[in-house]
Design a protein around this motif. Structure first.
Motif, short mmCIF file in Angstrom:
data_model
loop_
_atom_site.label_atom_id
_atom_site.label_comp_id
_atom_site.label_asym_id
_atom_site.label_seq_id
_atom_site.Cartn_x
_atom_site.Cartn_y
_atom_site.Cartn_z
N PRO A 1 0.83 -1.20 0.00
CA PRO A 1 0.00 0.00 0.00
C PRO A 1 0.87 1.26 0.00
N CYS A 2 0.21 2.40 -0.02
CA CYS A 2 0.92 3.68 0.05
C CYS A 2 1.35 3.89 1.51
N ASN A 3 2.64 3.96 1.73
CA ASN A 3 3.13 4.16 3.09
C ASN A 3 3.02 5.61 3.51
N VAL A 4 2.56 5.78 4.74
CA VAL A 4 2.47 7.10 5.36
C VAL A 4 3.18 6.99 6.71
N GLN B 1 4.70 12.08 6.57
CA GLN B 1 5.19 11.93 5.21
C GLN B 1 4.40 10.84 4.49
N ALA B 2 4.03 11.11 3.26
CA ALA B 2 3.35 10.13 2.42
C ALA B 2 4.19 9.87 1.18
N ILE B 3 4.20 8.63 0.74
CA ILE B 3 4.90 8.29 -0.49
C ILE B 3 4.31 9.13 -1.63
N ASP B 4 5.14 9.57 -2.53
CA ASP B 4 4.68 10.28 -3.72
C ASP B 4 4.29 9.22 -4.75
N PRO B 5 3.00 9.07 -5.05
CA PRO B 5 2.57 8.04 -6.01
C PRO B 5 3.16 8.22 -7.40
N GLN B 6 3.70 9.38 -7.69
CA GLN B 6 4.33 9.58 -9.00
C GLN B 6 5.55 8.67 -9.17
N THR B 7 6.03 8.11 -8.06
CA THR B 7 7.12 7.14 -8.13
C THR B 7 6.72 5.96 -9.02
N MET B 8 5.43 5.57 -8.94
CA MET B 8 4.94 4.46 -9.77
C MET B 8 5.03 4.81 -11.25
N VAL B 9 4.76 6.06 -11.57
CA VAL B 9 4.77 6.49 -12.97
C VAL B 9 6.19 6.39 -13.54
N ARG B 10 7.17 6.65 -12.71
CA ARG B 10 8.56 6.56 -13.17
C ARG B 10 8.96 5.11 -13.46
N LEU B 11 8.17 4.17 -12.94
CA LEU B 11 8.49 2.76 -13.12
C LEU B 11 7.60 2.06 -14.14
N SER B 12 6.61 2.76 -14.66
CA SER B 12 5.65 2.13 -15.58
C SER B 12 5.32 3.08 -16.72
N ASP C 1 -4.48 10.35 -9.33
CA ASP C 1 -5.59 10.37 -8.38
C ASP C 1 -5.09 10.15 -6.95
N ALA C 2 -4.26 9.14 -6.75
CA ALA C 2 -3.71 8.87 -5.42
C ALA C 2 -2.90 10.05 -4.91
N ASP C 3 -2.12 10.65 -5.79
CA ASP C 3 -1.30 11.81 -5.42
C ASP C 3 -2.19 12.95 -4.94
#
Length: 140
Positions: free
Chosen positions: A82-85, A99-110, A121-123
């Motif tokens: 899940p999204c770590n906070v 602190q919340a994970i930046d979901p844009q990290t996923m975009v850099r991987l896909s 949306d998650a961001d």
């Protein structure tokens, strides 16, 4: 490169954890897991390590609709969920950091457009939850 969104609030650690849960719930996130890092350090590394860290919890936040879309688009993304906070407070700090994970990290991987949509949306939802925390903090 930054991979988190961070706010600092004047709440006690306990209050910050509770308010973070509430703000995340308001954005459709439930808490799937909770890791009390300080307690783990105390049990595995000793009291000195735990006290040096201070109160520190990792909340595994999940929005089921977003997770479903992400996993349908790319099943391997489960490794990033899940999204770590994190809610933490150093031993001598007078404020608490969230602190919340930046979901844009996923975009850099896909390269998936569907993953990009979910990340956007998650961001927006995670940023809104953090903004709510900041907005409810008393003026200092």
């Amino acid at each position: 490169m930054t991979y988190t969104h961070t706010v600092t609030v004047p709440f006690s650690w306990e209050e910050a954890v509770e308010r973070t849960r509430t703000a995340l719930a308001g954005q459709g996130f439930g808490i799937l897991s909770e890791i009390n890092v300080r307690n783990t350090f105390d049990a595995k590394l000793g009291t000195e390590a735990a006290e040096a860290l201070g109160p520190y919890v990792i909340l595994g936040a999940c929005n089921p609709q977003l997770a479903s879309k992400a996993l349908a688009a790319e099943p391997d993304l489960g490794a990033l969920l899940p999204c770590n906070v994190v809610v933490r407070r150093g031993t001598n700090d007078t404020v608490t950091t969230v602190q919340a994970i930046d979901p844009q990290t996923m975009v850099r991987l896909s390269d998936s457009a569907a993953v990009r949509d979910v990340a956007n949306d998650a961001d927006a939802r995670l940023r809104a939850a953090l903004a709510e925390l900041s907005a409810t903090a008393p003026a200092g």
